[in-house]
Write an enzyme that holds these catalytic residues in place. Structure first.
Site, PDB file in Angstrom:
ATOM      1  N   GLU A   1      16.726 -12.280 -16.025  1.00 48.96           N
ATOM      2  CA  GLU A   1      16.144 -10.939 -15.866  1.00 48.96           C
ATOM      3  C   GLU A   1      15.235 -10.605 -17.063  1.00 48.96           C
ATOM      4  OE1 GLU A   1      15.577  -8.946 -13.666  1.00 48.96           O
ATOM      5  OE2 GLU A   1      15.307  -6.993 -14.601  1.00 48.96           O
TER       6      GLU A   1
ATOM      7  N   ASN B   1       0.127   1.038   6.191  1.00 51.01           N
ATOM      8  CA  ASN B   1       0.822   0.188   5.224  1.00 51.01           C
ATOM      9  C   ASN B   1       1.582  -0.852   6.023  1.00 51.01           C
ATOM     10  OD1 ASN B   1       3.853   0.599   3.280  1.00 51.01           O
ATOM     11  ND2 ASN B   1       2.297  -0.937   3.099  1.00 51.01           N
ATOM     12  N   GLY B   2       1.304  -2.119   5.760  1.00 49.71           N
ATOM     13  CA  GLY B   2       1.985  -3.185   6.496  1.00 49.71           C
ATOM     14  C   GLY B   2       1.005  -4.284   6.818  1.00 49.71           C
TER      15      GLY B   2
ATOM     16  N   LYS C   1      11.266  -9.720 -16.814  1.00 49.07           N
ATOM     17  CA  LYS C   1      10.663  -8.492 -17.368  1.00 49.07           C
ATOM     18  C   LYS C   1       9.455  -8.851 -18.220  1.00 49.07           C
ATOM     19  CE  LYS C   1      11.909  -6.064 -15.413  1.00 49.07           C
ATOM     20  NZ  LYS C   1      12.819  -6.102 -14.355  1.00 49.07           N
TER      21      LYS C   1
ATOM     22  N   TRP D   1      -3.347  -2.265  -1.857  1.00 43.49           N
ATOM     23  CA  TRP D   1      -3.077  -3.493  -2.594  1.00 43.49           C
ATOM     24  C   TRP D   1      -3.480  -4.596  -1.634  1.00 43.49           C
ATOM     25  CZ3 TRP D   1       0.621  -7.630  -2.509  1.00 43.49           C
ATOM     26  CH2 TRP D   1       0.846  -8.247  -3.734  1.00 43.49           C
TER      27      TRP D   1
ATOM     28  N   CYS E   1       0.849  -1.180   0.000  1.00 38.67           N
ATOM     29  CA  CYS E   1       0.000   0.000   0.000  1.00 38.67           C
ATOM     30  C   CYS E   1       0.892   1.239   0.000  1.00 38.67           C
ATOM     31  CB  CYS E   1      -0.859   0.026   1.241  1.00 38.67           C
ATOM     32  SG  CYS E   1      -1.722  -1.522   1.490  1.00 38.67           S
TER      33      CYS E   1
ATOM     34  N   HIS F   1      18.178 -31.318 -20.948  1.00 40.77           N
ATOM     35  CA  HIS F   1      17.811 -32.156 -19.803  1.00 40.77           C
ATOM     36  C   HIS F   1      16.351 -31.973 -19.426  1.00 40.77           C
ATOM     37  CE1 HIS F   1      21.937 -33.340 -19.329  1.00 40.77           C
ATOM     38  NE2 HIS F   1      22.311 -32.070 -19.335  1.00 40.77           N
TER      39      HIS F   1
ATOM     40  N   GLU G   1       6.497 -10.014 -16.084  1.00 37.84           N
ATOM     41  CA  GLU G   1       5.937  -8.944 -15.259  1.00 37.84           C
ATOM     42  C   GLU G   1       4.973  -8.056 -16.028  1.00 37.84           C
ATOM     43  OE1 GLU G   1       9.063  -7.551 -11.855  1.00 37.84           O
ATOM     44  OE2 GLU G   1       9.694  -7.160 -13.892  1.00 37.84           O
TER      45      GLU G   1
ATOM     46  N   LYS H   1       5.552  -2.421  -6.571  1.00 40.16           N
ATOM     47  CA  LYS H   1       6.966  -2.088  -6.737  1.00 40.16           C
ATOM     48  C   LYS H   1       7.764  -2.452  -5.494  1.00 40.16           C
ATOM     49  CE  LYS H   1      10.284   0.671  -8.730  1.00 40.16           C
ATOM     50  NZ  LYS H   1      10.799  -0.388  -9.591  1.00 40.16           N
TER      51      LYS H   1
ATOM     52  N   ARG I   1       2.474   1.399  -5.838  1.00 35.18           N
ATOM     53  CA  ARG I   1       2.586   0.543  -4.664  1.00 35.18           C
ATOM     54  C   ARG I   1       1.333  -0.300  -4.431  1.00 35.18           C
ATOM     55  NH1 ARG I   1       6.566   1.888  -1.170  1.00 35.18           N
ATOM     56  NH2 ARG I   1       5.405   0.934   0.518  1.00 35.18           N
TER      57      ARG I   1
HETATM   58  C1  G6P Z   1       9.161  -6.425  -6.267  1.00 36.55           C
HETATM   59  C2  G6P Z   1       9.223  -5.650  -7.558  1.00 36.55           C
HETATM   60  C3  G6P Z   1      10.463  -6.055  -8.346  1.00 36.55           C
HETATM   61  C4  G6P Z   1      11.705  -5.868  -7.476  1.00 36.55           C
HETATM   62  C5  G6P Z   1      11.593  -6.633  -6.169  1.00 36.55           C
HETATM   63  C6  G6P Z   1      12.714  -6.267  -5.212  1.00 36.55           C
HETATM   64  O1  G6P Z   1       8.909  -7.758  -6.537  1.00 36.55           O
HETATM   65  O2  G6P Z   1       8.069  -5.872  -8.326  1.00 36.55           O
HETATM   66  O3  G6P Z   1      10.573  -5.235  -9.496  1.00 36.55           O
HETATM   67  O4  G6P Z   1      12.817  -6.307  -8.183  1.00 36.55           O
HETATM   68  O5  G6P Z   1      10.380  -6.305  -5.519  1.00 36.55           O
HETATM   69  O6  G6P Z   1      12.592  -4.916  -4.873  1.00 36.55           O
HETATM   70  P1  G6P Z   1      13.749  -4.058  -4.221  1.00 36.55           P
HETATM   71  O7  G6P Z   1      13.131  -2.724  -3.947  1.00 36.55           O
HETATM   72  O8  G6P Z   1      14.132  -4.782  -2.959  1.00 36.55           O
HETATM   73  O9  G6P Z   1      14.865  -3.995  -5.186  1.00 36.55           O
END
Ligand code: G6P
Length: 617
Positions: free
Chosen positions: A492, A100-101, A496, A74, A2, A515, A499, A612, A27
């Protein structure tokens, strides 16, 4: 997760809160709400849906107050709905709270409050907070009918002592209409200050257009805010001093600046992000400098193991940096996912160095892993993009990427900045340890300094990647292959794509293909190969040949001499030292994910189900 915003000042709070919420929507974005103090009563406007929908509500125009709190949600406890949206108030409408938490013991607290006659109208854990505050308030008033802000502070503190879990809280009260109290524990919260105004937020960029002067709270520190005053208290309610930190980020960097999406803007900001992160730390003829990391040769010689611990993209940056540390420093280095590390009883002692990478510095699992490592005697270093973030307050040492605010959920410029920072850290350690070949380090430094220019050249692939995205955007599965450092980029690139385009994708070390996963390869399936390691390129080409034989469509990202005619599409990136190649080879893959998402008409910056910053476990 949140996002929370707060305002206490001389202007109407509502427009400021709405603007802040819009910036924090990354967020969480399933519901939103605002609460203000209006002529000594509390008003709340909230609903499920996005901030835009809240903004368009008729009742929002009634909010005239100059003290207010706001929230974008969220969902964790309870589905997205009007009842579950924040702010939440107590039964008597005295206190209004955003949170938030996660409150871990909310069930017990709710039972206690229900036994005392309180009723609950939502499924959230948060609703216990205003009621618990009111429970203590009632008790206080029964003993002493004094209405000072100290009473407000005391009852908030008492409630916080009962709460187990994580929280960033903003609390307003109709009985104390000129005040707001904020407190945090394991969840982010920053306080921006100007002469007659105070701004509160889950992150700095959301309020950066109002002030550059910020206060950061440690766990269980309380701030009592008035428009023209702030007082800070520790858990025992002793008043404490706090220093203002001046944040240098440019407010414009939190805006889209003409780009369609934050993600695209952030991809194109990578040359600057890398240049800023290199800063004055590297020059070809001088030793690499990290003033904020005063480790001696003796201390480093004592280290016999390095852990790099992180989540998501930050963990991939760790994987990309592992080899350079091992090569230059000759210290065994393991990369761990924070949520796994914290529960697997890792071997840690005072000869261990643990490096934690987190863009936000607020990821709950990474913070918990850090606390564990520290408790077990390890030296700890935090790498973060956010000054004053939780992780930097916990670690023994903190070093920063200077990527500027990253708003899009999918991380791009933070990743490449993290990779460059780990490379510089390896050089820094190696120079102190006097272990590695001076010429090799000199060459690596030269290449680091050339990177911003090479990133610029890599962007030349954008149009071809866009066209390729048009061909494959309806695919159901995509495979990413690479060996060595290229495999870390495959991971990575695959993340991406998942996501932001919601296409199922897998990344594999190319040699593992035979394998098992090769059974999935059939005519027309897309396979993306990354080929930048000279020593491994022939091997990977052989593996890709195997999928071509089975009818796969192939895209290759390379800076090596290979037989281009074998593949359907070849993206050539500048030649670069293998340790640094992820910084270039990821760019076409970031763009590919972006253009596929656009082609599918998706919300690039706010992909479904993702946040995020994951500030709960
Ligand atoms: C979430 C985000 C990712 C990010 C990860 C770690 O899952 O969606 O994009 O890489 O958290 O976040 P941080 O702020 O610890 O790099």
């Amino acid at each position: 997760m949140c996002g929370i915003v707060g305002y206490i000042g001389t202007k109407k709070a509502c427009p400021i809160l709405l603007a802040g919420l819009t910036r924090l929507e990354y967020r969480g974005y399933d519901s939103a709400g605002i609460s203000t103090i209006e002529k000594d009563c509390i008003k709340i406007v909230k609903d499920k849906g996005r901030v835009k929908e809240l903004e368009n509500k008729k009742e929002i125009k009634d909010l005239q107050g100059t003290v207010g709190i706001a929230h974008t949600r969220w969902a964790t406890h309870g589905k997205p709905s009007k009842e579950n949206a924040h702010p939440h108030k107590d039964n008597s409408n005295t206190f209004s709270v955003v949170h938030n938490g996660i409150i871990e013991n909310y069930y017990d607290l709710r039972n206690l409050l229900e036994e005392n006659g309180y009723k609950f109208y939502s499924e959230t854990d948060t609703e216990v907070i205003p009621n618990l505050i009111h429970y203590y308030y009632k008790k206080e008033l029964a003993i002493n009918n004094e209405h000072t802000v100290q009473t407000f502070l005391r009852v908030v503190r008492n409630a916080c002592l009962d709460i187990k879990g994580s929280y960033a809280l903003e609390i307003i009260s109709k009985d104390f209409p000129e005040y707001m109290i904020v407190v945090r524990k394991d969840s982010p919260l920053v306080i921006g200050t100007c002469k007659d105004e105070k701004y509160i937020s889950s992150d700095i960029p959301a309020i950066l257009s109002y002030t550059r002067d910020f206060y950061f709270l440690n766990d269980l520190e309380f701030a009592v805010l008035k428009n023209d005053d702030i007082k800070f208290y520790d858990t025992n309610l002793n008043q404490i001093d706090k220093k203002i930190s001046n944040i240098e980020w440019d407010a414009m960097s939190s805006e889209k600046n003409g780009y369609e999406d934050f993600m695209l803007k952030e991809i194109y900001e990578q040359p600057t992000a890398i240049r800023e992160t290199i800063g004055s730390r590297i020059s070809v003829d001088n030793k690499c400098e990290f003033e904020e990391l005063p480790l001696t040769k003796k201390e480093l010689e004592n280290i016999d193991k390095i852990y790099i611990i992180a989540c998501g993209t930050a963990m991939h940056a760790g994987l990309a940096g592992k080899n350079v540390i091992e090569k230059l420093c000759r210290i065994p280095t393991e990369v761990d996912i924070a949520s796994e590390f914290r529960y697997r009883d890792p071997i840690i002692n005072n000869r261990t160095l643990s490096i934690f990478i987190s863009q936000s510095g607020e990821t709950a699992d990474t913070i918990a892993a850090l606390k564990l490592a520290k408790k077990s005697g390890s030296k700890t270093i935090a790498i973060s993009n956010v000054i004053g973030s939780s992780i930097t307050r916990e670690a023994d040492y903190s070093i920063y990427t200077h990527a500027g605010p990253e708003i899009a959920v999918a991380s791009t410029k933070a990743y490449t900045s993290q990779v460059i920072l780990v490379n510089m850290l390896a050089i820094y350690f190696a120079e102190i340890l006097e272990k590695s070949n001076k010429e090799e380090i000199r060459n690596l430094k030269k290449e680091i300094l050339e990177l911003p220019k090479k990133i610029g050249e890599t962007f030349n692939c954008a149009e071809r990647i866009k066209q390729f995205a048009k061909k494959i955007y309806q695919e159901k599965d995509v495979f990413f292959l690479g060996r060595g450092i290229d495999e870390t980029v495959a991971k990575e690139g695959s993340l991406k794509l998942k996501e932001i385009s919601y296409i199922h994708s897998e990344s594999y070390p190319a040699g593992e293909l035979k394998h098992g996963p090769i059974a999935l390869i059939e005519s027309g399936i897309t396979v993306i190969g990354i080929l930048t390691d000279k020593l491994l390129v022939d091997k990977t080409v052989n593996n890709i040949q195997e999928v071509i034989t089975r009818g796969a469509r192939t895209l290759i990202i390379t800076n090596q001499n290979v037989n281009y005619s074998m593949f359907d599409e070849v993206i050539i990136i500048p030649k670069v030292n293998t340790f640094l190649s992820p910084i270039l080879s990821i760019i076409p893959l970031q763009l590919l994910a972006y253009y596929i998402s656009k082609e599918k008409g998706l919300d690039v910056d706010k992909p479904r189900n993702l946040a995020k910053s994951v500030t709960v476990e």
